[in-house]
Motif scaffolding. Sequence first.
Motif, PDB file in Angstrom:
ATOM      1  N   PRO A  28      -9.521 -10.558 -10.231  1.00 50.62           N
ATOM      2  CA  PRO A  28      -7.839 -10.508  -9.740  1.00 50.62           C
ATOM      3  C   PRO A  28      -7.689  -9.056  -9.956  1.00 50.62           C
ATOM      4  O   PRO A  28      -7.603  -8.084 -10.770  1.00 50.62           O
ATOM      5  CB  PRO A  28      -8.000 -11.340 -11.375  1.00 50.62           C
ATOM      6  N   TYR A  31      -0.517  -9.678  -9.821  1.00 51.22           N
ATOM      7  CA  TYR A  31      -0.754 -10.951 -10.667  1.00 51.22           C
ATOM      8  C   TYR A  31      -1.294 -12.207 -10.836  1.00 51.22           C
ATOM      9  O   TYR A  31      -1.383 -12.980 -11.767  1.00 51.22           O
ATOM     10  CB  TYR A  31       0.884 -11.874  -9.752  1.00 51.22           C
ATOM     11  N   ASP A  32      -3.040 -12.313 -10.449  1.00 43.36           N
ATOM     12  CA  ASP A  32      -4.094 -12.988 -10.331  1.00 43.36           C
ATOM     13  C   ASP A  32      -4.945 -13.019 -11.239  1.00 43.36           C
ATOM     14  O   ASP A  32      -5.034 -12.168 -12.065  1.00 43.36           O
ATOM     15  CB  ASP A  32      -4.956 -12.633  -9.107  1.00 43.36           C
ATOM     16  N   GLY A  77      -4.969 -10.197 -13.561  1.00 43.38           N
ATOM     17  CA  GLY A  77      -4.882  -8.801 -12.915  1.00 43.38           C
ATOM     18  C   GLY A  77      -3.732  -7.549 -13.736  1.00 43.38           C
ATOM     19  O   GLY A  77      -3.518  -8.187 -14.790  1.00 43.38           O
ATOM     20  N   THR A  80      -0.583  -8.617 -14.721  1.00 43.99           N
ATOM     21  CA  THR A  80       0.044 -10.141 -15.482  1.00 43.99           C
ATOM     22  C   THR A  80       0.405  -9.827 -17.167  1.00 43.99           C
ATOM     23  O   THR A  80       0.394  -9.136 -17.443  1.00 43.99           O
ATOM     24  CB  THR A  80      -1.348 -10.763 -15.569  1.00 43.99           C
ATOM     25  N   ASP A  94      -1.757 -22.252  -4.556  1.00 48.32           N
ATOM     26  CA  ASP A  94      -1.510 -21.818  -3.735  1.00 48.32           C
ATOM     27  C   ASP A  94      -2.716 -22.054  -1.873  1.00 48.32           C
ATOM     28  O   ASP A  94      -3.529 -22.375  -1.506  1.00 48.32           O
ATOM     29  CB  ASP A  94      -1.716 -20.263  -3.336  1.00 48.32           C
ATOM     30  N   ARG A  97      -4.421 -19.859  -0.036  1.00 48.49           N
ATOM     31  CA  ARG A  97      -5.432 -19.632  -0.504  1.00 48.49           C
ATOM     32  C   ARG A  97      -6.639 -19.436  -0.655  1.00 48.49           C
ATOM     33  O   ARG A  97      -6.879 -21.269  -0.066  1.00 48.49           O
ATOM     34  CB  ARG A  97      -5.003 -18.752  -2.439  1.00 48.49           C
ATOM     35  N   LEU A 106      -9.539 -17.359  -7.796  1.00 45.73           N
ATOM     36  CA  LEU A 106      -7.919 -16.624  -7.745  1.00 45.73           C
ATOM     37  C   LEU A 106      -6.555 -17.605  -7.707  1.00 45.73           C
ATOM     38  O   LEU A 106      -6.461 -17.977  -6.672  1.00 45.73           O
ATOM     39  CB  LEU A 106      -7.711 -15.105  -7.074  1.00 45.73           C
ATOM     40  N   VAL A 107      -6.145 -17.317  -8.849  1.00 49.13           N
ATOM     41  CA  VAL A 107      -4.016 -17.471  -8.788  1.00 49.13           C
ATOM     42  C   VAL A 107      -3.641 -16.661  -9.094  1.00 49.13           C
ATOM     43  O   VAL A 107      -3.910 -16.551 -10.298  1.00 49.13           O
ATOM     44  CB  VAL A 107      -4.220 -19.318  -9.575  1.00 49.13           C
ATOM     45  N   ASP A 108      -2.334 -16.692  -8.763  1.00 47.77           N
ATOM     46  CA  ASP A 108      -1.171 -16.395  -9.327  1.00 47.77           C
ATOM     47  C   ASP A 108      -0.689 -16.983 -10.209  1.00 47.77           C
ATOM     48  O   ASP A 108      -0.018 -18.154 -10.466  1.00 47.77           O
ATOM     49  CB  ASP A 108      -0.385 -16.168  -8.137  1.00 47.77           C
ATOM     50  N   GLU A 109      -0.297 -16.609 -11.677  1.00 47.63           N
ATOM     51  CA  GLU A 109      -0.196 -16.479 -12.554  1.00 47.63           C
ATOM     52  C   GLU A 109       1.126 -16.677 -12.864  1.00 47.63           C
ATOM     53  O   GLU A 109       1.726 -17.732 -13.802  1.00 47.63           O
ATOM     54  CB  GLU A 109      -0.198 -15.682 -14.279  1.00 47.63           C
ATOM     55  N   SER A 275       5.083 -20.539  -3.328  1.00 52.52           N
ATOM     56  CA  SER A 275       3.434 -19.781  -3.353  1.00 52.52           C
ATOM     57  C   SER A 275       3.592 -18.806  -1.676  1.00 52.52           C
ATOM     58  O   SER A 275       3.200 -18.223  -1.737  1.00 52.52           O
ATOM     59  CB  SER A 275       2.893 -20.467  -4.011  1.00 52.52           C
TER      60      SER A 275
END
Length: 337
Positions: A28, A31-32, A77, A80, A94, A97, A106-109, A275
């Motif tokens: 990450p 923001y991941d 990341g 975060t 998302d 992705r 991996l995902v954006d928080e 997203s």
Amino acid sequence: MKAIGFRQSLPIEAAESFFEFDLEKPSPEGYDLLVKISAIAVNPVDYKIRQNAAKDTVLDSPKVIGWDAVGTVEAVGDKTSKFKVGDQVYYAGDLTRSGCNAEFQLVDERIVGRKPNNLSDAEAAAIPLTALTAWESLFDRIKIGPKADRGKTVLILAGAGGVGSIGIQIAKQVAGLTVIATASRPESQAWCKQFGADFVVNHHHLKAELEKIGHPQVDYILDFVNINAYWETAVELIKPQGHIVSITGSSDPLNLSLLKTKSVSFSWEFMYTRSMYNTPDIEKQHEILNTVADLLEDGTFKTTLSTTLSGFSVENLKKAHQMQESGKTIGKTVIKF
């Protein structure tokens, strides 16, 4: 790490419609969050993308799809601030992705919520995509005011589906609306009633059944099934100055001029907009999921899980897609790792 994907858009029965392969575990940044996944849900969007993402080509590397996951944060990341290693989370991801049909993702928080403490992993995995879709339909598109609009009528097309199941609960318990859901089979009608629908009507005789319950027209319509199939009926059933929201897309152009004399509003709802375009309010999905977690924990909402398949395997993923393609599933189908 283990992942399941495809290189071609093939019928789900085909041997290579899905296959297992090894993928490097990602790291990450920004923001991941790196999430170790414990359960995933399968939605109609999954099979639609599988059927169309590689229709006339063979992809160089396998495509991993899947949206709706529960898991544990394994790494974060450098930007975060909302979660730490060890936190349990749930999210819908998302569209642009790599998906959750893998051991890690991996995902954006900013589009992730805390997992509801009172739900199992499978029960929680059933919620994110559908809750976000229904919540945004009511409060971001129609802009329902729970006080000003209390008691107004909403017609939910496909009440027993994944979005409909949580949509009934949000419309009733949070928006304070009179909820009319469509369902035709006895088991799907009972399912809608279980989640709080005030009325359940058969979509095969929609106008007659609405007349029968004393609501020949409604203030709002949420299309969770097929806007083309219902468009002219929806135009007839919506009250003047009402609002129609559709999540299903349109294979043919909609004649919006039919809404003109009633001054009716129409909106699309696409859960991935925030997203996909990194909108300034992307963090709203984090807030919605945490609010929904609170409402699940205090008993206001119930999970919409109906079927659990045990084991992250090609066989179970194919089975889940077959169930979605049938168009007859009630609630949500989850695969527990």
